[in-house]
Design an enzyme around this catalytic site. Structure first.
Site, PDB file in Angstrom:
ATOM      1  N   PRO A   9       0.785  -1.231   0.000  1.00 55.38           N
ATOM      2  CA  PRO A   9       0.000   0.000   0.000  1.00 55.38           C
ATOM      3  C   PRO A   9       0.820   1.286   0.000  1.00 55.38           C
ATOM      4  CG  PRO A   9      -0.169  -1.128   2.117  1.00 55.38           C
ATOM      5  CD  PRO A   9       0.505  -2.070   1.168  1.00 55.38           C
ATOM      6  N   ASN A  10       0.319   2.235  -0.748  1.00 58.30           N
ATOM      7  CA  ASN A  10       0.859   3.604  -0.837  1.00 58.30           C
ATOM      8  C   ASN A  10       2.155   3.715  -1.645  1.00 58.30           C
ATOM      9  OD1 ASN A  10      -1.219   4.871   0.772  1.00 58.30           O
ATOM     10  ND2 ASN A  10      -0.341   3.743   2.494  1.00 58.30           N
ATOM     11  N   ARG A  17       4.771  11.083  -2.319  1.00 58.17           N
ATOM     12  CA  ARG A  17       4.623  10.760  -0.911  1.00 58.17           C
ATOM     13  C   ARG A  17       5.948  10.982  -0.165  1.00 58.17           C
ATOM     14  NH1 ARG A  17       4.869   4.491   1.010  1.00 58.17           N
ATOM     15  NH2 ARG A  17       4.213   4.937   3.124  1.00 58.17           N
ATOM     16  N   TYR A  22      11.195   8.772   0.879  1.00 57.47           N
ATOM     17  CA  TYR A  22      11.118   7.776  -0.194  1.00 57.47           C
ATOM     18  C   TYR A  22      11.706   8.221  -1.530  1.00 57.47           C
ATOM     19  CZ  TYR A  22       8.039   5.515   3.164  1.00 57.47           C
ATOM     20  OH  TYR A  22       7.539   4.925   4.299  1.00 57.47           O
ATOM     21  N   ASN A  73       8.067  -5.852  -1.037  1.00 59.19           N
ATOM     22  CA  ASN A  73       8.019  -4.713  -0.124  1.00 59.19           C
ATOM     23  C   ASN A  73       6.548  -4.595   0.300  1.00 59.19           C
ATOM     24  OD1 ASN A  73       7.970  -2.354   1.261  1.00 59.19           O
ATOM     25  ND2 ASN A  73       8.974  -1.098  -0.320  1.00 59.19           N
ATOM     26  N   ALA A  76       3.329  -0.922   4.683  1.00 55.68           N
ATOM     27  CA  ALA A  76       2.811  -0.951   6.065  1.00 55.68           C
ATOM     28  C   ALA A  76       2.381  -2.359   6.498  1.00 55.68           C
ATOM     29  CB  ALA A  76       1.656   0.027   6.204  1.00 55.68           C
ATOM     30  N   GLU A  97      12.828  -9.696   1.445  1.00 56.26           N
ATOM     31  CA  GLU A  97      12.080  -8.513   1.907  1.00 56.26           C
ATOM     32  C   GLU A  97      12.899  -7.268   1.591  1.00 56.26           C
ATOM     33  OE1 GLU A  97      11.185  -8.687   6.119  1.00 56.26           O
ATOM     34  OE2 GLU A  97      10.725  -6.539   6.198  1.00 56.26           O
ATOM     35  N   HIS A  99      12.926  -2.774   1.521  1.00 55.05           N
ATOM     36  CA  HIS A  99      12.308  -1.496   1.874  1.00 55.05           C
ATOM     37  C   HIS A  99      13.143  -0.369   1.291  1.00 55.05           C
ATOM     38  CE1 HIS A  99       9.560  -3.409   4.626  1.00 55.05           C
ATOM     39  NE2 HIS A  99      10.581  -4.154   5.017  1.00 55.05           N
ATOM     40  N   ARG A 106      13.754   4.786  11.898  1.00 49.77           N
ATOM     41  CA  ARG A 106      12.476   5.509  11.920  1.00 49.77           C
ATOM     42  C   ARG A 106      11.705   5.162  13.200  1.00 49.77           C
ATOM     43  NH1 ARG A 106       9.583   4.705   6.367  1.00 49.77           N
ATOM     44  NH2 ARG A 106       8.413   6.483   7.185  1.00 49.77           N
TER      45      ARG A 106
HETATM   46  C1  DQA Z   1       8.416   0.907   3.526  1.00 42.96           C
HETATM   47  C2  DQA Z   1       8.572   1.106   5.040  1.00 42.96           C
HETATM   48  C3  DQA Z   1       7.258   0.872   5.755  1.00 42.96           C
HETATM   49  O1  DQA Z   1       7.415   1.043   7.156  1.00 42.96           O
HETATM   50  C4  DQA Z   1       6.207   1.857   5.262  1.00 42.96           C
HETATM   51  O2  DQA Z   1       4.964   1.604   5.867  1.00 42.96           O
HETATM   52  C5  DQA Z   1       6.106   1.910   3.778  1.00 42.96           C
HETATM   53  C6  DQA Z   1       7.305   1.786   2.960  1.00 42.96           C
HETATM   54  C7  DQA Z   1       9.707   1.256   2.739  1.00 42.96           C
HETATM   55  O3  DQA Z   1       9.805   0.818   1.608  1.00 42.96           O
HETATM   56  O4  DQA Z   1      10.576   1.958   3.262  1.00 42.96           O
HETATM   57  O5  DQA Z   1       5.030   2.160   3.243  1.00 42.96           O
HETATM   58  O6  DQA Z   1       8.117  -0.445   3.287  1.00 42.96           O
END
Ligand code: DQA
Length: 147
Positions: A9-10, A17, A22, A73, A76, A97, A99, A106
């Site tokens: 998501p997002n 964003r 990011y 990835n 959240a 995994e 990110h 963070r």
């Molecule tokens: C994320 C890190 C997560 O904590 C966050 O909720 C994201 C992006 C990252 O790629 O840094 O949406 O996965």
């Protein structure tokens, strides 16, 4: 070697964003850069992004038997989703995994991942290049396993 790259998501909002966290690449640009890098290394990748947990579970289940591995990835959902963890375990597809941000630098809640112990490894903090590093690591792991 063929990988499915799953984004949660997002991540479709990349470029708009929290750019300080990011970066300024859009989601499409990230796809293009990662695809180009991996192509040069002989890794074919297909991308999937969804804001819905159920669709991510479906994507993992549908990938069984079609790809060599998953680069994921979960955004959240990393910190909350037992369903994504169970889908990875249930299909047994080797996964890494990734990110974009350094989740350890963070908020405390981002330190907890519900998938980190069921994936081959984890890469974070290198922006879009985390995907390339993660895919490289997974490819190396798989080719050593096949020897
Ligand atoms: C994320 C890190 C997560 O904590 C966050 O909720 C994201 C992006 C990252 O790629 O840094 O949406 O996965």
């Amino acid at each position: 070697m063929k990988f499915l790259v799953i984004n949660g998501p997002n991540l479709n909002l990349l470029g708009k964003r929290e750019r300080d966290v990011y970066g300024s690449l859009s989601y499409r640009e990230l796809e293009e850069k990662v695809t180009a890098h991996l192509e040069r290394e002989g890794i074919e990748c297909e991308f999937f992004q969804s804001n819905s947990e159920g669709e991510i579970v479906e994507a993992i289940q549908s990938a069984a038997g079609k790809v060599d591995g998953i680069v994921i990835n979960p955004a959240a959902y990393t910190h909350t989703s037992i369903a994504i963890r169970d889908a990875l375990l249930g299909t047994g597809i080797p996964a890494v995994e990734v990110h974009i941000s350094n989740v350890y630098a963070r908020e405390d809640f981002r330190r907890k991942s519900l998938i980190e112990d069921v994936v081959v490894g984890k890469v974070c903090g290198f922006g879009w290049f985390s995907y390339v590093l993660g895919a490289r690591g997974l490819a190396q792991h798989l080719s050593e396993e096949r020897k």
